[in-house]
Design a protein around this motif. Structure first.
Motif, PDB file in Angstrom:
ATOM      1  N   MET A   1       0.805  -1.189   0.000  1.00 47.82           N
ATOM      2  CA  MET A   1       0.000   0.000   0.000  1.00 47.82           C
ATOM      3  C   MET A   1       0.852   1.260   0.000  1.00 47.82           C
ATOM      4  SD  MET A   1      -3.037  -0.889  -0.277  1.00 47.82           S
ATOM      5  CE  MET A   1      -3.984  -2.340  -0.167  1.00 47.82           C
ATOM      6  N   ALA A   2       2.095   1.147   0.490  1.00 47.21           N
ATOM      7  CA  ALA A   2       2.971   2.307   0.477  1.00 47.21           C
ATOM      8  C   ALA A   2       3.223   2.766  -0.946  1.00 47.21           C
ATOM      9  CB  ALA A   2       4.286   1.983   1.179  1.00 47.21           C
ATOM     10  N   THR A   3       3.336   1.824  -1.883  1.00 44.80           N
ATOM     11  CA  THR A   3       3.538   2.162  -3.289  1.00 44.80           C
ATOM     12  C   THR A   3       2.389   3.008  -3.793  1.00 44.80           C
ATOM     13  OG1 THR A   3       4.711   0.105  -3.663  1.00 44.80           O
ATOM     14  CG2 THR A   3       3.851   1.205  -5.604  1.00 44.80           C
ATOM     15  N   SER A   4       1.176   2.639  -3.454  1.00 43.85           N
ATOM     16  CA  SER A   4       0.006   3.365  -3.930  1.00 43.85           C
ATOM     17  C   SER A   4      -0.053   4.759  -3.328  1.00 43.85           C
ATOM     18  CB  SER A   4      -1.268   2.594  -3.620  1.00 43.85           C
ATOM     19  OG  SER A   4      -1.429   2.441  -2.229  1.00 43.85           O
ATOM     20  N   ARG A   5       0.245   4.871  -2.045  1.00 51.26           N
ATOM     21  CA  ARG A   5       0.188   6.186  -1.409  1.00 51.26           C
ATOM     22  C   ARG A   5       1.231   7.121  -2.002  1.00 51.26           C
ATOM     23  NH1 ARG A   5      -0.435   2.991   3.533  1.00 51.26           N
ATOM     24  NH2 ARG A   5      -2.660   2.649   3.708  1.00 51.26           N
ATOM     25  N   ALA A  99      -3.579   1.375 -15.032  1.00 51.07           N
ATOM     26  CA  ALA A  99      -2.132   1.164 -14.916  1.00 51.07           C
ATOM     27  C   ALA A  99      -1.684   1.225 -13.452  1.00 51.07           C
ATOM     28  CB  ALA A  99      -1.374   2.190 -15.753  1.00 51.07           C
ATOM     29  N   GLN A 100      -2.221   2.158 -12.681  1.00 51.70           N
ATOM     30  CA  GLN A 100      -1.873   2.246 -11.261  1.00 51.70           C
ATOM     31  C   GLN A 100      -2.377   1.026 -10.497  1.00 51.70           C
ATOM     32  OE1 GLN A 100      -3.738   6.052 -10.601  1.00 51.70           O
ATOM     33  NE2 GLN A 100      -1.753   7.077 -10.387  1.00 51.70           N
ATOM     34  N   ASP A 101      -3.604   0.617 -10.795  1.00 50.25           N
ATOM     35  CA  ASP A 101      -4.153  -0.567 -10.121  1.00 50.25           C
ATOM     36  C   ASP A 101      -3.296  -1.798 -10.402  1.00 50.25           C
ATOM     37  OD1 ASP A 101      -6.211   1.060  -9.244  1.00 50.25           O
ATOM     38  OD2 ASP A 101      -7.740   0.172 -10.547  1.00 50.25           O
ATOM     39  N   ILE A 102      -2.875  -1.965 -11.644  1.00 47.02           N
ATOM     40  CA  ILE A 102      -2.018  -3.102 -12.005  1.00 47.02           C
ATOM     41  C   ILE A 102      -0.677  -3.010 -11.283  1.00 47.02           C
ATOM     42  CG2 ILE A 102      -0.726  -4.193 -13.891  1.00 47.02           C
ATOM     43  CD1 ILE A 102      -3.145  -3.499 -15.712  1.00 47.02           C
ATOM     44  N   GLY A 103      -0.096  -1.822 -11.219  1.00 50.45           N
ATOM     45  CA  GLY A 103       1.177  -1.639 -10.515  1.00 50.45           C
ATOM     46  C   GLY A 103       1.072  -1.973  -9.041  1.00 50.45           C
ATOM     47  N   ILE A 104      -0.016  -1.554  -8.412  1.00 51.21           N
ATOM     48  CA  ILE A 104      -0.227  -1.843  -6.995  1.00 51.21           C
ATOM     49  C   ILE A 104      -0.463  -3.335  -6.797  1.00 51.21           C
ATOM     50  CG2 ILE A 104      -1.787  -1.444  -5.046  1.00 51.21           C
ATOM     51  CD1 ILE A 104      -2.161   1.431  -6.328  1.00 51.21           C
ATOM     52  N   LEU A 105      -1.214  -3.936  -7.704  1.00 53.49           N
ATOM     53  CA  LEU A 105      -1.443  -5.381  -7.649  1.00 53.49           C
ATOM     54  C   LEU A 105      -0.122  -6.136  -7.733  1.00 53.49           C
ATOM     55  CD1 LEU A 105      -3.462  -7.808  -7.749  1.00 53.49           C
ATOM     56  CD2 LEU A 105      -3.297  -7.621 -10.236  1.00 53.49           C
ATOM     57  N   LEU A 109       1.520  -8.585  -4.793  1.00 56.12           N
ATOM     58  CA  LEU A 109       1.754 -10.007  -5.015  1.00 56.12           C
ATOM     59  C   LEU A 109       3.213 -10.419  -4.844  1.00 56.12           C
ATOM     60  CD1 LEU A 109      -0.578 -10.605  -8.087  1.00 56.12           C
ATOM     61  CD2 LEU A 109      -0.994 -11.225  -5.700  1.00 56.12           C
ATOM     62  N   GLN A 110       4.103  -9.457  -4.664  1.00 58.69           N
ATOM     63  CA  GLN A 110       5.520  -9.771  -4.464  1.00 58.69           C
ATOM     64  C   GLN A 110       5.731 -10.317  -3.064  1.00 58.69           C
ATOM     65  OE1 GLN A 110       7.993  -9.588  -6.805  1.00 58.69           O
ATOM     66  NE2 GLN A 110       6.230  -9.221  -8.120  1.00 58.69           N
ATOM     67  N   PRO A 111       6.569 -11.350  -2.928  1.00 63.10           N
ATOM     68  CA  PRO A 111       6.852 -11.874  -1.584  1.00 63.10           C
ATOM     69  C   PRO A 111       7.541 -10.806  -0.735  1.00 63.10           C
ATOM     70  CG  PRO A 111       8.212 -12.984  -3.245  1.00 63.10           C
ATOM     71  CD  PRO A 111       7.296 -12.039  -3.967  1.00 63.10           C
ATOM     72  N   ARG A 112       7.203 -10.786   0.513  1.00 61.87           N
ATOM     73  CA  ARG A 112       7.804  -9.826   1.439  1.00 61.87           C
ATOM     74  C   ARG A 112       9.201 -10.311   1.829  1.00 61.87           C
ATOM     75  NH1 ARG A 112       3.619  -7.969  -0.048  1.00 61.87           N
ATOM     76  NH2 ARG A 112       1.901  -7.123   1.165  1.00 61.87           N
ATOM     77  N   ARG A 113      10.176  -9.421   1.770  1.00 60.53           N
ATOM     78  CA  ARG A 113      11.558  -9.805   2.094  1.00 60.53           C
ATOM     79  C   ARG A 113      11.678 -10.306   3.530  1.00 60.53           C
ATOM     80  NH1 ARG A 113      14.150  -5.049  -1.135  1.00 60.53           N
ATOM     81  NH2 ARG A 113      14.506  -6.104  -3.099  1.00 60.53           N
ATOM     82  N   HIS A 114      11.031  -9.629   4.467  1.00 60.09           N
ATOM     83  CA  HIS A 114      11.142 -10.040   5.873  1.00 60.09           C
ATOM     84  C   HIS A 114      10.518 -11.412   6.094  1.00 60.09           C
ATOM     85  CE1 HIS A 114       7.149  -8.167   5.916  1.00 60.09           C
ATOM     86  NE2 HIS A 114       6.886  -8.960   6.938  1.00 60.09           N
ATOM     87  N   GLU A 115       9.470 -11.752   5.367  1.00 61.09           N
ATOM     88  CA  GLU A 115       8.867 -13.076   5.495  1.00 61.09           C
ATOM     89  C   GLU A 115       9.793 -14.137   4.936  1.00 61.09           C
ATOM     90  OE1 GLU A 115       5.084 -12.827   3.577  1.00 61.09           O
ATOM     91  OE2 GLU A 115       4.286 -11.447   5.076  1.00 61.09           O
ATOM     92  N   LEU A 116      10.495 -13.826   3.853  1.00 60.79           N
ATOM     93  CA  LEU A 116      11.439 -14.770   3.274  1.00 60.79           C
ATOM     94  C   LEU A 116      12.613 -15.007   4.207  1.00 60.79           C
ATOM     95  CD1 LEU A 116      11.519 -13.627  -0.462  1.00 60.79           C
ATOM     96  CD2 LEU A 116      10.452 -15.685   0.464  1.00 60.79           C
TER      97      LEU A 116
END
Length: 120
Positions: A1-5, A99-105, A109-116
């Motif tokens: 969500m930070a990307t969208s903001r 285009a913004q919605d696709i970018g946020i999507l 969907l990218q794995p979180r680095r801290h979770e990895l």
């Protein structure tokens, strides 16, 4: 969500496999929430990204009949959620341009680095 903001967009998302789980900004409209739900539902139903469906729902194409369904949305911003090779729901993003919605999507969907790092 930070990307969208950072883009000045307050997106709304919903997962089609659960009761409404909406995240919205102060200026979200009912229309944006409805579109995000439709994108999530469509992605789960068709097991495809909604951006991949646009050409298939044009007049004379194989999925044109889906356009008569109230819950269907072929605008980019929806993707199926897959676990162990099985579609378990869908994610829909709405609130910006397609285009913004696709970018946020894509970012969502990218794995979180801290979770990895925790799983290593």
């Amino acid at each position: 969500m930070a990307t969208s903001r950072a883009q000045g967009v307050w997106p709304c998302h919903e997962q089609a496999n659960n009761p409404p789980d909406l995240v919205s900004g102060k200026t979200e409209s009912v229309r944006t929430m409805l579109i995000s739900h439709r994108k999530a539902y469509t992605a789960a139903l068709t097991q495809q990204r909604t951006s991949d469906l646009f050409e298939l729902v044009q007049p004379g194409k194989e999925l044109f009949h889906l356009m008569s369904q109230d819950s269907f949305c072929a605008m980019g911003g929806g993707a199926p959620l897959v676990h162990d090779g099985v579609v378990v729901g869908g994610l829909g993003i709405s609130g910006g341009t397609v285009a913004q919605d696709i970018g946020i999507l894509e970012a969502a969907l990218q794995p979180r680095r801290h979770e990895l790092q925790k799983s290593l």
